[in-house]
Design a protein around this motif. Structure first.
Motif, mmCIF file in Angstrom:
data_model
loop_
_atom_site.group_PDB
_atom_site.id
_atom_site.type_symbol
_atom_site.label_atom_id
_atom_site.label_comp_id
_atom_site.label_asym_id
_atom_site.label_seq_id
_atom_site.Cartn_x
_atom_site.Cartn_y
_atom_site.Cartn_z
ATOM 1 N N ALA A 17 0.831 -1.206 0.000
ATOM 2 C CA ALA A 17 0.000 0.000 0.000
ATOM 3 C C ALA A 17 0.866 1.256 0.000
ATOM 4 C CB ALA A 17 -0.919 -0.011 1.221
ATOM 5 N N GLU A 18 1.941 1.240 0.767
ATOM 6 C CA GLU A 18 2.867 2.379 0.787
ATOM 7 C C GLU A 18 3.466 2.606 -0.599
ATOM 8 O OE1 GLU A 18 7.281 3.495 2.610
ATOM 9 O OE2 GLU A 18 6.202 1.757 3.396
ATOM 10 N N ALA A 19 3.843 1.530 -1.257
ATOM 11 C CA ALA A 19 4.411 1.634 -2.596
ATOM 12 C C ALA A 19 3.395 2.206 -3.579
ATOM 13 C CB ALA A 19 4.888 0.267 -3.074
ATOM 14 N N THR A 64 0.644 4.765 7.000
ATOM 15 C CA THR A 64 -0.034 4.428 5.744
ATOM 16 C C THR A 64 -1.511 4.177 5.991
ATOM 17 O OG1 THR A 64 2.001 3.427 4.869
ATOM 18 C CG2 THR A 64 -0.074 2.798 3.818
ATOM 19 N N ALA A 65 -1.808 3.461 7.067
ATOM 20 C CA ALA A 65 -3.191 3.057 7.337
ATOM 21 C C ALA A 65 -4.106 4.243 7.594
ATOM 22 C CB ALA A 65 -3.222 2.109 8.528
ATOM 23 N N LEU A 66 -3.577 5.311 8.156
ATOM 24 C CA LEU A 66 -4.404 6.473 8.486
ATOM 25 C C LEU A 66 -4.499 7.480 7.344
ATOM 26 C CD1 LEU A 66 -3.287 7.013 12.192
ATOM 27 C CD2 LEU A 66 -5.497 6.163 11.378
ATOM 28 N N SER A 67 -3.896 7.149 6.203
ATOM 29 C CA SER A 67 -4.012 8.014 5.031
ATOM 30 C C SER A 67 -5.441 7.966 4.492
ATOM 31 C CB SER A 67 -3.038 7.559 3.940
ATOM 32 O OG SER A 67 -1.717 7.504 4.430
ATOM 33 N N GLU A 68 -5.827 9.045 3.847
ATOM 34 C CA GLU A 68 -7.190 9.120 3.306
ATOM 35 C C GLU A 68 -7.418 8.112 2.182
ATOM 36 O OE1 GLU A 68 -9.905 10.801 4.301
ATOM 37 O OE2 GLU A 68 -8.714 11.373 6.056
ATOM 38 N N ASN A 69 -6.365 7.766 1.449
ATOM 39 C CA ASN A 69 -6.578 6.882 0.303
ATOM 40 C C ASN A 69 -6.255 5.419 0.585
ATOM 41 O OD1 ASN A 69 -3.859 7.360 0.508
ATOM 42 N ND2 ASN A 69 -3.516 7.758 -1.676
ATOM 43 N N VAL A 70 -6.053 5.063 1.860
ATOM 44 C CA VAL A 70 -5.870 3.666 2.253
ATOM 45 C C VAL A 70 -6.874 3.328 3.343
ATOM 46 C CG1 VAL A 70 -4.312 1.984 3.307
ATOM 47 C CG2 VAL A 70 -3.416 3.627 1.649
ATOM 48 N N ARG A 71 -7.573 2.207 3.177
ATOM 49 C CA ARG A 71 -8.582 1.821 4.160
ATOM 50 C C ARG A 71 -8.374 0.372 4.586
ATOM 51 N NH1 ARG A 71 -15.123 1.309 3.197
ATOM 52 N NH2 ARG A 71 -14.374 -0.151 1.618
#
Length: 438
Positions: A17-19, A64-71
């Motif tokens: 997801a980070e990538a 990464t998990a708390l980013s708006e585009n990752v759920r």
């Protein structure tokens, strides 16, 4: 907008997801699915509870998990709650980062006897994995045998050897801590088919065996090759063998106060497990290295055994509709590509090898392949619904989704429930986890 579905919320999943974020910036939406209501996979349920510094890597994934585009989409089982085909209709790419959560079987007579466990189950038991909460190993016997010569075997031996006070600062679950405190084990044998130069144990983990309160390691000096032979080893391996040499040199007078002995038994492979309903004896075939190949000598001996834990490797869980390599125990893939639109990463791709950090370059590599497939037209980049489409399916099927913010509430409840000196007390039932989110 590109939509990705990642199945599995362990290191491989979050590194991928980070990538994806670095590759596409705001033009990406990633849903990370997990069958459990809690994230982090191996970090939570595989890393030893007394290795808290390793578990600290989860803080990186939280960014990464708390980013708006990752759920995070927890409490959803792929193949049961939603099919792979349905995900393919919704997402431009589906990436399996499911790890290798199943034990590789010993495949010998007696494997179904009582008090015989694979390491995934046994480690899951003391780490609080809901699947193994009720394992209830019997620790009232004197002799345990651990099959395997890797770090997982060392973890199991160390956990079985520790006193209650030595678990201070760990997040071992209460039911395991109580059972281990009542253990009557006196002899723990780590059984390996090859010799000291072939172990897959790292120096740090081996060194920990020399610092236990009530246990002492033992190596038969006769099993060690000439010390000059160590020169051909890589530096890390040479240091590991150095630990074995130091164990062999411990004088008997220093062993007198130890109530548990951890014995390294080299050049032996289990051939059969024997007992009346429950393990009592391991029949071992002696081995030797001949011309670089391992061969059995024909000699057999018996090891007394009241508990056996097999630490010989893991397999990925097959998923309906996804090609699987039975021999390798992983998804059938060509450098991470399974079928058009289907990919795999981490242990699901390469098998259970490498460290946690190995999954980061693996995740970046698979995202590069997905980007190349989109650029070449091999991968459809047309309109997909992504998470909006999944949410519609979830609502229609009354799926009880757990988000990352829900997980943070679960985590807070675990931290509040911690015994003195522990970072948390894990919930070991899925229902308890879901209730704790409020």
């Amino acid at each position: 907008m590109r939509h990705l579905a990642i199945i599995g919320s362990g290191p491989a999943g979050y590194y991928t997801a980070e990538a994806a974020q670095k590759q596409w910036g705001d033009d990406i939406r990633v849903d990370i699915f997990d069958r459990l209501p809690v994230p982090y996979g191996l970090i939570r349920s595989g890393v030893a509870p007394d290795h808290q510094s390793i578990k600290g890597v989860s803080r990186r994934y939280e960014q990464t998990a708390l980013s708006e585009n990752v759920r995070f989409v927890g409490n959803v089982t792929i193949g049961k709650d939603v099919t792979v085909a349905e995900l393919q209709d919704l997402y431009h790419a589906v990436i399996f980062a499911t790890g290798a959560p199943n034990d590789r079987p010993l495949e010998i007579p007696g494997e179904d006897l009582g008090n015989v466990f694979g390491s995934a189950a046994f480690v899951g038991w003391y780490n609080g994995h809901p699947q193994f909460t009720d394992l209830a190993p019997d620790l009232s016997g004197k002799n345990a045998v651990i099959v395997g010569m890797g770090n997982v075997a060392l973890d199991v031996a160390r956990i079985l050897s520790k006193t209650r006070s030595e678990f201070e600062g760990s997040d071992i679950v209460a039911h395991a801590l109580d059972a281990l405190a009542a253990s009557r084990l006196e002899q723990i044998t780590i059984l390996g088919r090859r010799g000291p130069h072939q172990i897959a144990m790292t120096p740090k983990e081996l060194g920990e065996l020399a610092r236990l309160e009530r246990a002492t390691p033992r190596v038969d000096p006769a099993d060690l090759p000439p010390e000059d032979d160590d020169a051909v080893l890589e530096p890390g391996q040479r240091k590991s063998v150095g630990h074995l040499r130091s164990f062999a040199a411990i004088p008997e007078s220093e062993r007198a106060d130890a109530s548990i002995e951890v014995n390294f038994a080299f050049y032996g492979v289990p051939k059969a497990l024997k007992g009346e309903g429950k393990i009592q004896v391991v029949q071992v075939a002696e081995t030797e290295l001949s011309g670089g190949k391992l061969v059995e000598t024909g000699a057999l001996y018996d090891l007394p055994c009241d508990l056996l834990v097999s630490c010989i490797g893991y397999r990925t869980s097959p998923i309906p509709g996804v090609p699987f390599d039975e021999r390798m125990g992983r998804f059938a893939n060509d450098e991470g590509r399974i079928l058009p639109g289907l990919y795999c990463v981490g242990w699901a791709r390469r098998g259970p090898t490498g460290t946690i950090g190995t999954n980061r370059p693996d995740g970046f590599e698979i995202i590069e392949k997905i980007a190349a497939d989109m650029e070449s037209g091999r991968l459809d980049t047309g309109g997909k619904e992504g998470r909006a489409g999944f949410d519609r399916i979830a609502a229609a099927r009354n799926l009880e989704i757990v988000t990352f913010r829900d997980w943070k509430k679960i985590e807070e409840a675990e931290e509040k429930a911690a015994r003195e000196g522990a970072p948390r007390e894990k919930f070991v039932k899925i229902e308890e986890m879901i209730k704790a989110r409020g």
